[in-house]
Design a protein around this motif. Structure first.
Motif: not given
Length: 198
Positions: A168-185
């Motif tokens: 979306g338009s702001y960093a917070d949603r991107v960061q929420e997806l990043h932590i999910k990706v990092l946990h998957i990694l």
């Protein structure tokens, strides 16, 4: 006031769900997450290390990622070689002497070796110090994995693996997806090295 707040709570969770659903429906993004896991596994199998870096909340995510590899994620197992570039004395020294753009690059120059992996987090994909880190990593033969929230950013051509998770338009949603990706990694790495934990 209570009903208005709950409306905002529902709206916020709805935005997060939409962002996650969009990621789930993106085969290219899922393939890039798989490629990132393979890069991490390959480095660790050959005795290499995983470095991670980012700014602000992304630095917190980089630290979170590294400590769950060196410590533990779910069940007990031996530690794995991961380092978040977050030492305050290093950052203040290099920031003072060379400029903030060099804080991650200088650390890699000092510690990284060919065969290692860099996980660079930048929600915009344009963080200058992460760009410098990626440039130095490539010079050293370190594989570059970038997590971002934007296609076509300056980090994209520097990445061996580019994980784009628009939120979306702001960093917070991107960061929420990043932590999910990092946990998957982390989970994929554990499943490879410690299948008995699963």
């Amino acid at each position: 006031m209570e009903f208005i707040m709950q409306d905002h709570i529902r709206a916020s969770l709805g935005e997060a769900k939409t962002a996650l659903d969009n990621l789930l429906a993106n085969p290219q993004a899922l393939a890039s997450v798989e490629a990132a896991a393979q890069a991490i596994i390959g480095a660790l199998e050959s005795g290499g290390r995983v470095f991670s870096c980012g700014n602000g909340g992304s630095m917190c995510d980089a630290m979170h990622f590294a400590e769950e590899l060196t410590g533990r994620y779910r069940d007990n197992r031996r530690g794995m070689a991961a380092i978040a570039i977050s030492d305050p004395s290093h950052i203040s020294c290099v920031g003072n002497d060379y400029g903030y753009d060099e804080i991650f690059a200088r650390y890699l120059e000092s510690h990284a070796r060919a065969g290692d992996v860099l996980i660079g987090l930048s929600t915009s994909g344009n963080s200058r110090n992460v760009i410098r880190a990626a440039e130095v990593a490539r010079e050293l033969g370190v594989k570059v994995v970038i997590l971002t929230g934007r296609a076509g950013a300056k980090l994209e051509p520097l990445a061996d693996v580019y994980v784009n998770t628009p939120g979306g338009s702001y960093a917070d949603r991107v960061q929420e997806l990043h932590i999910k990706v990092l946990h998957i990694l982390i989970e994929l790495t554990e499943r490879h090295f410690f299948p008995e934990n699963y």
